[in-house]
Design a protein around this motif. Sequence first.
Motif, PDB file in Angstrom:
ATOM      1  N   TYR A 134       0.829  -1.206   0.000  1.00 62.96           N
ATOM      2  CA  TYR A 134       0.000   0.000   0.000  1.00 62.96           C
ATOM      3  C   TYR A 134       0.861   1.253   0.000  1.00 62.96           C
ATOM      4  O   TYR A 134       2.075   1.189   0.204  1.00 62.96           O
ATOM      5  N   ARG A 168       8.519   4.024  -4.460  1.00 65.28           N
ATOM      6  CA  ARG A 168       8.527   3.076  -3.328  1.00 65.28           C
ATOM      7  C   ARG A 168       7.532   1.936  -3.590  1.00 65.28           C
ATOM      8  O   ARG A 168       7.798   0.784  -3.269  1.00 65.28           O
ATOM      9  N   ARG A 215       8.025  -7.125  14.506  1.00 65.33           N
ATOM     10  CA  ARG A 215       7.622  -7.202  13.097  1.00 65.33           C
ATOM     11  C   ARG A 215       8.520  -8.178  12.332  1.00 65.33           C
ATOM     12  O   ARG A 215       9.571  -8.575  12.818  1.00 65.33           O
ATOM     13  N   LYS A 222       6.423  -1.976   2.093  1.00 65.60           N
ATOM     14  CA  LYS A 222       5.214  -1.388   2.676  1.00 65.60           C
ATOM     15  C   LYS A 222       4.039  -2.334   2.451  1.00 65.60           C
ATOM     16  O   LYS A 222       3.189  -2.118   1.574  1.00 65.60           O
ATOM     17  N   GLU A 233      11.770   2.891  14.795  1.00 68.42           N
ATOM     18  CA  GLU A 233      10.810   3.895  14.304  1.00 68.42           C
ATOM     19  C   GLU A 233       9.534   3.748  15.107  1.00 68.42           C
ATOM     20  O   GLU A 233       9.425   2.857  15.957  1.00 68.42           O
ATOM     21  N   THR A 236       5.098   3.432  15.110  1.00 70.81           N
ATOM     22  CA  THR A 236       4.249   2.424  14.457  1.00 70.81           C
ATOM     23  C   THR A 236       3.828   2.827  13.043  1.00 70.81           C
ATOM     24  O   THR A 236       3.517   1.975  12.218  1.00 70.81           O
ATOM     25  N   SER A 237       3.798   4.154  12.770  1.00 74.72           N
ATOM     26  CA  SER A 237       3.517   4.582  11.398  1.00 74.72           C
ATOM     27  C   SER A 237       4.260   5.867  11.080  1.00 74.72           C
ATOM     28  O   SER A 237       3.741   6.734  10.376  1.00 74.72           O
ATOM     29  N   ALA A 238       5.476   5.980  11.603  1.00 76.20           N
ATOM     30  CA  ALA A 238       6.272   7.186  11.369  1.00 76.20           C
ATOM     31  C   ALA A 238       7.739   6.863  11.658  1.00 76.20           C
ATOM     32  O   ALA A 238       8.035   5.954  12.438  1.00 76.20           O
ATOM     33  N   ASN A 239       8.629   7.582  11.007  1.00 82.15           N
ATOM     34  CA  ASN A 239      10.060   7.447  11.308  1.00 82.15           C
ATOM     35  C   ASN A 239      10.413   8.318  12.504  1.00 82.15           C
ATOM     36  O   ASN A 239       9.640   9.188  12.895  1.00 82.15           O
ATOM     37  N   LEU A 247      10.832   1.322   7.649  1.00 85.37           N
ATOM     38  CA  LEU A 247      10.277   1.733   6.367  1.00 85.37           C
ATOM     39  C   LEU A 247      10.970   3.044   5.974  1.00 85.37           C
ATOM     40  O   LEU A 247      11.006   3.985   6.785  1.00 85.37           O
ATOM     41  N   GLY A 293      10.836   6.232   4.954  1.00 89.23           N
ATOM     42  CA  GLY A 293       9.750   7.205   4.804  1.00 89.23           C
ATOM     43  C   GLY A 293      10.081   8.254   3.748  1.00 89.23           C
ATOM     44  O   GLY A 293      11.221   8.701   3.629  1.00 89.23           O
ATOM     45  N   ILE A 294       9.062   8.643   2.996  1.00 90.90           N
ATOM     46  CA  ILE A 294       9.224   9.703   2.005  1.00 90.90           C
ATOM     47  C   ILE A 294       9.468  11.026   2.749  1.00 90.90           C
ATOM     48  O   ILE A 294      10.273  11.854   2.318  1.00 90.90           O
ATOM     49  N   THR A 295       8.775  11.219   3.860  1.00 90.49           N
ATOM     50  CA  THR A 295       8.947  12.445   4.649  1.00 90.49           C
ATOM     51  C   THR A 295      10.349  12.486   5.261  1.00 90.49           C
ATOM     52  O   THR A 295      11.005  13.529   5.251  1.00 90.49           O
ATOM     53  N   THR A 321       8.151  11.453  12.107  1.00 89.00           N
ATOM     54  CA  THR A 321       7.810  12.076  10.824  1.00 89.00           C
ATOM     55  C   THR A 321       7.045  11.103   9.930  1.00 89.00           C
ATOM     56  O   THR A 321       7.303   9.905   9.945  1.00 89.00           O
ATOM     57  N   GLY A 322       6.112  11.648   9.171  1.00 90.57           N
ATOM     58  CA  GLY A 322       5.373  10.817   8.225  1.00 90.57           C
ATOM     59  C   GLY A 322       4.470  11.686   7.357  1.00 90.57           C
ATOM     60  O   GLY A 322       4.335  12.891   7.608  1.00 90.57           O
ATOM     61  N   THR A 323       3.856  11.052   6.377  1.00 94.64           N
ATOM     62  CA  THR A 323       3.031  11.774   5.406  1.00 94.64           C
ATOM     63  C   THR A 323       1.916  12.570   6.082  1.00 94.64           C
ATOM     64  O   THR A 323       1.712  13.737   5.768  1.00 94.64           O
TER      65      THR A 323
HETATM   66  C1  LIG Z   1       6.244   1.998   9.835  1.00101.61           C
HETATM   67  C2  LIG Z   1       6.267   3.330   9.144  1.00101.61           C
HETATM   68  N1  LIG Z   1       7.387   4.071   9.205  1.00101.61           N
HETATM   69  C3  LIG Z   1       7.458   5.282   8.620  1.00101.61           C
HETATM   70  C4  LIG Z   1       6.375   5.817   7.938  1.00101.61           C
HETATM   71  C5  LIG Z   1       6.490   7.166   7.316  1.00101.61           C
HETATM   72  O1  LIG Z   1       6.559   7.069   5.933  1.00101.61           O
HETATM   73  P1  LIG Z   1       6.116   8.288   4.981  1.00101.61           P
HETATM   74  O2  LIG Z   1       6.921   9.460   5.397  1.00101.61           O
HETATM   75  O3  LIG Z   1       6.439   7.809   3.622  1.00101.61           O
HETATM   76  O4  LIG Z   1       4.659   8.499   5.221  1.00101.61           O
HETATM   77  C6  LIG Z   1       5.202   5.058   7.826  1.00101.61           C
HETATM   78  C7  LIG Z   1       4.047   5.584   7.077  1.00101.61           C
HETATM   79  O5  LIG Z   1       3.051   4.945   6.934  1.00101.61           O
HETATM   80  C8  LIG Z   1       5.143   3.787   8.443  1.00101.61           C
HETATM   81  O6  LIG Z   1       4.024   3.038   8.378  1.00101.61           O
END
Ligand SMILES: Cc1ncc(COP(=O)(O)O)c(C=O)c1O
Length: 285
Positions: free
Chosen positions: A33, A52, A140, A147, A180, A182-185, A204, A206-208, A242-244
């Motif tokens: 995703y 990505r 994990r 992703k 990191e 759970t959904s951000a760096n 992951l 991250g693009i951000t 950081t994250g999207t």
């Molecule tokens: C585990 C994890 N790390 C980092 C990120 C940040 O990534 P991005 O900056 O691409 O949103 C995410 C975004 O979903 C993530 O799920």
Amino acid sequence: MPELAAVNGRISPIDEAKISINDRGMVFGDGVYEVIASYRGRLFLFDEHLRRLRRSLDAIRMEYVEIEPIAEQMNYLFERAALPRAKVYLQITRGTAPRDHAFPVPTRGPNVIITVREVHEIDQAKLDRGVACITHRDIRWGRVDVKTTNLLPNCLAKQAALDRGCFDAIFVSGEGIVREATSANLFAAKNGGLWTHPTDERILGGITRAKLIELARPKGIEVREEKFDVDFLLGADEVFITGTTTEVLPIINVDGRPIGGGKPGPLARRMLALLTEWLLMNVDS
Ligand SMILES: Cc1ncc(COP(=O)(O)O)c(C=O)c1O
């Protein structure tokens, strides 16, 4: 306009979208995703997200999926929903087939799900005051650079944080290496420089994260993509994630211990300002 979904090109309101119970994404988490945010009517860092996505598809042996028509669908749905601040979610799974671990043969094609929803901005109070986190053992799998939709460990860790009155959990390896959220760096600041886990198979990319590093270095902010442990984290001047949709969020407490005096610091503010400035410049160009 409403929030919209497209399932294999069929557009509907999100609540009316349907997928088979034999979708391998649902049965096995066999899919990948992306989440892309919009600012002022434009999808940001779209190409980076698509690159990505390509890597994720290749890593799970779905090299045959062509991204270009999917990107066109995403753009079309985004424009049709016409939400001022949208997040576009894309999920591509290995298709519909009776439950069997082996890949389906012949492959009937992937299931492509796109949704466009409103972004729920992080509370200003959280940005101003920062948030608390717990540390959590990283349980994990060994390829979290891909992703995939397999996010159960992330959900469990996030809920463990919420159950303890915290905002998020920070994954830590068995050896005490900070990875990191759970959904951000995650970045730690020390003596004016920034530290963040290198992009290997354990985080992951991250693009951000990548954009912030690219923006920080020319400003003379040293960024070290190096591993560090929990003691370093707890002794940091600042920590932020950081994250999207997270953008740059200060962490002011970890496991009940204040970070850098328990207040957001100047580097987190500066990084958010650099990101916002860059976004606005690119919107208006
Ligand atoms: C585990 C994890 N790390 C980092 C990120 C940040 O990534 P991005 O900056 O691409 O949103 C995410 C975004 O979903 C993530 O799920």
